[in-house]
Design an enzyme around this catalytic site. Structure first.
Site, PDB file in Angstrom:
ATOM      1  N   GLU A  18      34.339 -17.147   6.472  1.00 17.46           N
ATOM      2  CA  GLU A  18      35.420 -16.188   6.189  1.00 17.46           C
ATOM      3  C   GLU A  18      36.605 -16.856   5.465  1.00 17.46           C
ATOM      4  OE1 GLU A  18      35.867 -12.707   9.101  1.00 17.46           O
ATOM      5  OE2 GLU A  18      35.279 -14.355  10.399  1.00 17.46           O
ATOM      6  N   SER A 145      33.526 -10.393   9.906  1.00 21.77           N
ATOM      7  CA  SER A 145      33.445  -9.736   8.596  1.00 21.77           C
ATOM      8  C   SER A 145      32.077  -9.121   8.304  1.00 21.77           C
ATOM      9  CB  SER A 145      33.810 -10.714   7.461  1.00 21.77           C
ATOM     10  OG  SER A 145      35.172 -11.020   7.499  1.00 21.77           O
ATOM     11  N   TYR A 211      35.683  -5.270   1.983  1.00 18.92           N
ATOM     12  CA  TYR A 211      36.611  -5.997   1.102  1.00 18.92           C
ATOM     13  C   TYR A 211      36.636  -5.517  -0.345  1.00 18.92           C
ATOM     14  CZ  TYR A 211      36.806  -8.882   5.221  1.00 18.92           C
ATOM     15  OH  TYR A 211      36.974  -9.305   6.512  1.00 18.92           O
ATOM     16  N   ARG A 250      42.744  -6.761  17.629  1.00 23.02           N
ATOM     17  CA  ARG A 250      42.235  -5.504  17.060  1.00 23.02           C
ATOM     18  C   ARG A 250      40.846  -5.264  17.613  1.00 23.02           C
ATOM     19  NH1 ARG A 250      40.218  -6.022  11.751  1.00 23.02           N
ATOM     20  NH2 ARG A 250      38.315  -5.322  12.726  1.00 23.02           N
ATOM     21  N   ASP A 252      37.393  -3.063  17.832  1.00 18.40           N
ATOM     22  CA  ASP A 252      36.567  -2.167  17.014  1.00 18.40           C
ATOM     23  C   ASP A 252      35.708  -1.284  17.911  1.00 18.40           C
ATOM     24  OD1 ASP A 252      37.602  -3.385  14.783  1.00 18.40           O
ATOM     25  OD2 ASP A 252      35.950  -4.804  14.568  1.00 18.40           O
ATOM     26  N   GLU A 265      33.853  -5.001  19.776  1.00 14.05           N
ATOM     27  CA  GLU A 265      34.375  -6.369  19.837  1.00 14.05           C
ATOM     28  C   GLU A 265      35.879  -6.355  19.695  1.00 14.05           C
ATOM     29  OE1 GLU A 265      34.374  -8.850  16.558  1.00 14.05           O
ATOM     30  OE2 GLU A 265      34.712  -7.233  15.156  1.00 14.05           O
ATOM     31  N   ASN A 267      38.967  -8.695  17.835  1.00 13.13           N
ATOM     32  CA  ASN A 267      39.323  -9.780  16.917  1.00 13.13           C
ATOM     33  C   ASN A 267      40.688 -10.322  17.333  1.00 13.13           C
ATOM     34  OD1 ASN A 267      37.154  -9.370  14.731  1.00 13.13           O
ATOM     35  ND2 ASN A 267      37.988  -7.330  15.058  1.00 13.13           N
ATOM     36  N   GLY A 271      42.438  -9.406  10.101  1.00 19.76           N
ATOM     37  CA  GLY A 271      42.933  -9.516   8.721  1.00 19.76           C
ATOM     38  C   GLY A 271      44.408  -9.125   8.662  1.00 19.76           C
TER      39      GLY A 271
HETATM   40  N1  LIG Z   1      26.238  -1.075  18.040  1.00 19.42           N
HETATM   41  C1  LIG Z   1      26.608  -0.679  16.829  1.00 19.42           C
HETATM   42  N2  LIG Z   1      26.364   0.591  16.418  1.00 19.42           N
HETATM   43  C2  LIG Z   1      26.699   1.013  15.176  1.00 19.42           C
HETATM   44  N3  LIG Z   1      27.284   0.213  14.260  1.00 19.42           N
HETATM   45  C3  LIG Z   1      27.548  -1.068  14.609  1.00 19.42           C
HETATM   46  C4  LIG Z   1      27.242  -1.572  15.909  1.00 19.42           C
HETATM   47  N4  LIG Z   1      27.604  -2.864  15.956  1.00 19.42           N
HETATM   48  C5  LIG Z   1      28.135  -3.155  14.752  1.00 19.42           C
HETATM   49  N5  LIG Z   1      28.099  -2.092  13.932  1.00 19.42           N
HETATM   50  C6  LIG Z   1      28.576  -2.064  12.532  1.00 19.42           C
HETATM   51  O1  LIG Z   1      28.688  -3.388  12.058  1.00 19.42           O
HETATM   52  C7  LIG Z   1      30.038  -3.726  11.763  1.00 19.42           C
HETATM   53  C8  LIG Z   1      30.329  -5.171  12.159  1.00 19.42           C
HETATM   54  O2  LIG Z   1      30.111  -5.337  13.533  1.00 19.42           O
HETATM   55  P1  LIG Z   1      31.122  -6.103  14.479  1.00 19.42           P
HETATM   56  O3  LIG Z   1      32.462  -5.474  14.432  1.00 19.42           O
HETATM   57  O4  LIG Z   1      30.477  -6.201  15.813  1.00 19.42           O
HETATM   58  O5  LIG Z   1      31.113  -7.554  13.813  1.00 19.42           O
HETATM   59  P2  LIG Z   1      32.107  -8.518  13.037  1.00 19.42           P
HETATM   60  O6  LIG Z   1      31.313  -9.088  11.924  1.00 19.42           O
HETATM   61  O7  LIG Z   1      32.637  -9.474  14.028  1.00 19.42           O
HETATM   62  O8  LIG Z   1      33.302  -7.648  12.476  1.00 19.42           O
HETATM   63  P3  LIG Z   1      34.828  -8.055  12.052  1.00 19.42           P
HETATM   64  O9  LIG Z   1      34.881  -8.024  10.563  1.00 19.42           O
HETATM   65  O10 LIG Z   1      35.610  -6.933  12.625  1.00 19.42           O
HETATM   66  O11 LIG Z   1      35.128  -9.382  12.612  1.00 19.42           O
HETATM   67  C9  LIG Z   1      30.860  -2.716  12.528  1.00 19.42           C
HETATM   68  O12 LIG Z   1      32.117  -2.533  11.921  1.00 19.42           O
HETATM   69  C10 LIG Z   1      29.965  -1.470  12.474  1.00 19.42           C
HETATM   70  O13 LIG Z   1      30.094  -0.804  11.234  1.00 19.42           O
HETATM   71 MG   LIG Z   2      34.336  -5.853  13.803  1.00 13.88          MG
END
Ligand SMILES: Nc1ncnc2c1ncn2[C@@H]1O[C@H](COP(=O)(O)OP(=O)(O)OP(=O)(O)O)[C@@H](O)[C@H]1O
Ligand SMILES: [Mg+2]
Length: 308
Positions: A18, A145, A211, A250, A252, A265, A267, A271
């Site tokens: 990232e 991300s 992004y 934040r 999600d 999750e 964060n 960002g």
């Molecule tokens: N269980 C789920 N059901 C539906 N969509 C999901 C699920 N888990 C993840 N996603 C999709 O994948 C994306 C990324 O997942 P998540 O937020 O867990 O990971 P991340 O890579 O750590 O994200 P971030 O950029 O917020 O750090 C989510 O924003 C969502 O769109």
């Molecule tokens: Mg996320």
């Protein structure tokens, strides 16, 4: 100390996958802090051997992902005794590992999608052996991300998705896919901010849709009825507390068709460009970006004074 006397070191970049996002966060936060009257030094962290300017009063951490958001950098700062923005090393470590974070959420009574954790070297399960049906979301335990995240709709795609996720982390989560819409709730200080609704114009919220300007529509405040809005804000705050976060976070979420809220999750260093989600939510609450960045710095300084 007056704002104009404050020397803030903004740590940005880092060496995780990232890095680019972290450079944007750092550059934007540095500009905002200058606008707020601080004296700012930007430090591009390219390896573990970075040096803090000797006259820095406080550190603004603008790194995302491994090293900067997983607690390692925070441990170093705690040992140096320099005040820094955001959560402690311990809270960052808990939040960054989704398998650990989800256990904390469940212990706090927060609903998170069912999942199966595949430890290092554990073989890929067959889709029919999973404790839940397809579609599933395969994701690295420690990444951000949407890097390494795949939505698997066909049995034949599962093994390859697990292989891809393992490029980020040996530990991988296979999670039940939650249909519906996506929302995020920021916390600033001890207040949840207005929820933001996230609507990718095509596909799902992957790296490109996160992004690329114009790919995703953000609706803030989210179009929710008052009760759902309150419930979601409460969940955002509870998620922050479940991991022991401080200053900001934040969370999600997915919201399914019957109003079920699922926490994906948290964060600890979201960002932080002017158009990022937490700043958007803060703006909707009347907090402009320079004030948001300054509030984080002031909170770190207050802690520093208490500790000394
Ligand atoms: N269980 C789920 N059901 C539906 N969509 C999901 C699920 N888990 C993840 N996603 C999709 O994948 C994306 C990324 O997942 P998540 O937020 O867990 O990971 P991340 O890579 O750590 O994200 P971030 O950029 O917020 O750090 C989510 O924003 C969502 O769109
Ligand atoms: Mg996320």
């Amino acid at each position: 100390m007056k704002t104009t006397d404050l020397r803030v070191a903004v740590l940005k970049g880092g060496f995780s996958r990232e890095r680019q996002v972290s450079l944007s966060t750092g550059t934007a936060a540095a500009a905002a802090l200058r606008e707020a009257g601080c004296r700012v030094v930007e430090v591009d962290v390219r390896s573990r051997r970075w040096r803090l300017p000797s006259d820095a009063d406080v550190v603004f951490v603008a790194l995302h992902g491994a090293y900067g958001e997983d607690g390692e950098l925070q441990t170093k700062l705690e040992r140096q005794g320099v005040p820094f923005t955001g959560s402690s090393s311990e809270a960052c470590r808990r939040a960054f590992d989704k398998s650990v974070a989800k256990e904390c959420f469940r212990a706090a009574g927060l609903r998170t999608p069912q999942d199966l954790v595949l430890r290092a070297r554990e073989t890929s399960p067959r889709a029919r052996d999973l404790p839940f049906d397809l579609p599933v979301v395969v994701k690295p335990a420690r990444e951000g991300s949407s890097i390494g995240v795949r939505i698997v709709r066909k049995e034949s795609e599962l093994a390859e998705a697990i292989r891809q996720a393992r490029r980020s982390d040996a530990v991988v989560l296979v999670e039940k896919y939650i249909p519906g819409i996506e929302l995020t709730v920021g916390v600033l200080g001890d207040q949840p901010l207005p929820p933001v609704e996230i609507r990718p114009r095509a596909g799902w919220y992957d790296y490109t849709n996160k992004y690329t300007s114009g790919n995703t529509e953000y609706i803030v405040p989210a179009r929710l009825d008052a009760r759902l809005n309150r419930r979601l804000k409460r969940c955002g705050w509870a998620a922050h507390c479940a991991l022991g976060c401080r200053d900001m976070s934040r969370a999600d979420f997915r919201l399914d068709e019957v109003g079920g809220i699922y926490l994906l999750e948290v964060n600890t260093i979201p960002g932080m460009t002017k158009t990022s989600l937490l700043p958007k939510a803060a703006a909707a609450a009347g907090i402009a970006f320079p004030r948001l960045c300054l509030a984080l710095v002031e909170s770190a300084l207050k802690r520093g004074r208490r500790a000394s």
